[in-house]
Structures are given as C-alpha cells and as structure tokens.
Design an enzyme around this catalytic site. Structure first.
Site, PDB file in Angstrom:
ATOM      1  N   TRP A  11      11.558  45.497 -70.147  1.00 50.92           N
ATOM      2  CA  TRP A  11      12.267  44.287 -70.221  1.00 50.92           C
ATOM      3  C   TRP A  11      12.004  43.542 -71.389  1.00 50.92           C
ATOM      4  CZ3 TRP A  11      11.199  41.504 -64.705  1.00 50.92           C
ATOM      5  CH2 TRP A  11      11.924  42.052 -63.730  1.00 50.92           C
ATOM      6  N   HIS A  98       4.703  50.849 -78.553  1.00 50.21           N
ATOM      7  CA  HIS A  98       5.983  50.570 -78.762  1.00 50.21           C
ATOM      8  C   HIS A  98       6.469  50.291 -80.127  1.00 50.21           C
ATOM      9  CE1 HIS A  98      10.134  49.174 -78.370  1.00 50.21           C
ATOM     10  NE2 HIS A  98      10.358  49.927 -77.212  1.00 50.21           N
ATOM     11  N   GLU A 168      11.138  57.588 -78.767  1.00 50.78           N
ATOM     12  CA  GLU A 168      11.983  56.439 -78.972  1.00 50.78           C
ATOM     13  C   GLU A 168      12.445  56.258 -80.472  1.00 50.78           C
ATOM     14  OE1 GLU A 168      12.085  53.178 -75.759  1.00 50.78           O
ATOM     15  OE2 GLU A 168      10.627  52.821 -77.220  1.00 50.78           O
ATOM     16  N   GLY A 174      18.294  49.448 -79.410  1.00 48.84           N
ATOM     17  CA  GLY A 174      19.032  48.236 -79.443  1.00 48.84           C
ATOM     18  C   GLY A 174      20.181  48.207 -80.336  1.00 48.84           C
ATOM     19  N   GLY A 235      17.532  47.194 -73.108  1.00 44.06           N
ATOM     20  CA  GLY A 235      18.792  46.505 -72.819  1.00 44.06           C
ATOM     21  C   GLY A 235      19.415  46.635 -71.544  1.00 44.06           C
TER      22      GLY A 235
HETATM   23  P1  13P Z   1      17.389  49.780 -76.027  1.00 47.68           P
HETATM   24  O1  13P Z   1      17.540  50.554 -74.622  1.00 47.68           O
HETATM   25  O2  13P Z   1      17.872  48.372 -75.722  1.00 47.68           O
HETATM   26  O3  13P Z   1      17.908  50.497 -76.979  1.00 47.68           O
HETATM   27  O4  13P Z   1      15.862  49.761 -75.949  1.00 47.68           O
HETATM   28  C1  13P Z   1      14.949  50.864 -76.085  1.00 47.68           C
HETATM   29  C2  13P Z   1      13.314  50.743 -75.873  1.00 47.68           C
HETATM   30  O5  13P Z   1      13.192  50.379 -76.867  1.00 47.68           O
HETATM   31  C3  13P Z   1      12.946  50.979 -74.669  1.00 47.68           C
HETATM   32  O6  13P Z   1      11.828  50.660 -74.750  1.00 47.68           O
END
Ligand code: 13P
Length: 253
Positions: A11, A98, A168, A174, A235
C-alpha cells in the site's frame, strides 16, 4: 515444479486506518470461493494500520507485513520501528530494501543486508527487493546490478533461510510500464541462477516475485513464466476489487 504463487500488495503511504475494515470486506467479496491452496496473499501496510489490518486479514487468510524495519532491536533511533515491536503485535513478515527506500532514504546494499540478517535472526520473513534503474538497464548493466544486490543479500542468508526476493525494475514502478513477460523471466532466471551458484537447492524453493505496474490484466502472462512466483503490487493493490481479481486469476493458473 511451479512454486505456489504469492500475490503481495504494497500500500506504500496510502489509505487510512479507518478504511481498512471496508477494504477487507471488499477483498473477501472479490476472492470468495477461490482455492486458497493455490495462492498465498500478503499485504504490506503502513505501520499505524498493522494491528487493524492483522485483525481483518484473517477473513481472507492474508499475511500482514510491514514495509520496512530497523536492524537494531532497540535504542535511540527516533521514529524507527524495531523487530521485537512488530513481533509483539503478531507481525511476522516485512519488506526490505524497496527501491523507494533505497532512493529516498539512502538505504544501501549494506543496510539492506543488515536488515535482512536481523529479520532472519528474529524469525521475521523478509521480502527483499532488488532491481535496476532505467539508466542501468540502458547501459547494459542489469545483470551487474542484480548480482551486486543479490551478493549483499546472499552474504547474510544460509541454505535453510526462509526469505523471498522481489524483482522490481525501478523503471516499471508506478509508470504503467510493465516489463514484458520475457524481460521478467530473464531477470528472474538470472537471480535464481545467482542463488543456485551459492546455495544449490535453495534456488528451487525460493519464491521470486515480480513488481512494477502489475494488475489483473497482466498477471497471467507473468505467472506463466517458469521463474515468476508471484507479484508485488503497488497502485493496483489499493483497490480491493482489482487486487482480489488478481488473486483469483493467480489461483486459477
Ligand atoms: P506499482 O505496482 O504501483 O508499479 O508499484 C510496484 C511496487 O513498487 C510494489 O512494491
């Protein structure tokens, strides 16, 4: 054999404690009747909601995680939250490293390693995040960056440690730019290979999640890849109906 997928929501700094009960009511509705033997569900929520989320998460058998931890058990670290504090309220999982923590709060490979080491020592399951920036990818440095980030993590784990890796790519977070299924598979296979070189069979049971603009419309293609074992969703985890749809699709693969 395919590992059981883990669909994790992050979140970030969103929603409100007062909205948490309704979120889980809607998630329960969206995931009713699915085979929970086929998918694990986790939500990494802001610290002020951990207790409320943990109570309500039981309705959907979701694990509740925190989004970061401190590596020290206690002390003069104003504003930080320790692992014993989390254990005391029944939290057993955490995100670590992260890209937003690395980017905005100066977390480095060595602080990520220290946090990973502490969480394992305290029996907290870490989901440790790795991933290259757009510039690094364009410079052909994806493997070099992933190897450096993974080496720091693998220095502090053991062959029987319980942890998860989230790949990631920073350029896909995002932005709406999702890595293609093949790009995700390539990076995941590379990460698993690095783990295999050091720890052999640990690589076979390690879950590697993909994160970066994942939603219900792209989850199936990602999970069809041999080395993609789930997703870390930002998101699209804020909308319980959409997140529940993604969980449902993951359970039917
Ligand atoms: P989004 O799914 O908003 O691109 O974010 C990915 C994320 O950083 C999950 O930790």
């Amino acid at each position: 054999m395919k590992r059981k997928p883990l669909i994790a929501g992050n979140w970030k700094m969103n929603l409100l404690n007062s909205k948490v009960p309704a979120y889980f009511t809607a998630l329960e509705e969206a995931t009713r009747g699915i085979d929970r033997q086929k998918v694990d569900v986790l939500l990494a929520v802001p610290a002020p909601f951990l207790t409320t989320a943990r109570e309500h998460a039981q309705r959907v058998q979701a694990i509740i995680a925190t989004q970061t931890i401190h590596d020290k058990a206690d002390g003069a670290f104003t504003g930080e939250i320790s692992i014993p504090m989390l254990q005391d309220i029944g939290i057993r999982w955490t995100l670590i490293g992260h890209s937003e923590r690395r980017q905005f709060y100066n977390e480095s490979d060595s602080s990520v390693a220290a946090k990973t080491k502490s969480s394992l020592a305290f029996d907290i399951h870490p989901i440790v995040c790795v991933g290259e920036t757009r510039g690094e990818r364009e410079a052909g440095k994806m493997e070099e960056v992933l190897r450096r980030q993974m080496d720091a993590i693998l220095d502090v784990v053991e062959g029987n440690s319980e942890f998860t890796i989230a790949y990631e790519p920073v350029w896909a977070i995002g932005t709406g730019l999702v890595a293609s299924d093949a790009q995700a598979q390539e990076a995941h296979a590379f990460i698993r290979g690095v783990v295999r070189q050091k720890f052999g069979s640990l690589a076979d049971r390690l879950r590697i999640l993909y994160g970066g603009s994942v939603k219900s419309s792209n989850i199936q293609g990602l999970l069809a890849q041999a080395d993609v074992d789930g997703a870390l969703i930002g998101g699209a985890s804020l909308d319980p109906a959409e997140f529940g749809k993604t969980v449902s699709l993951a359970s039917s693969i």
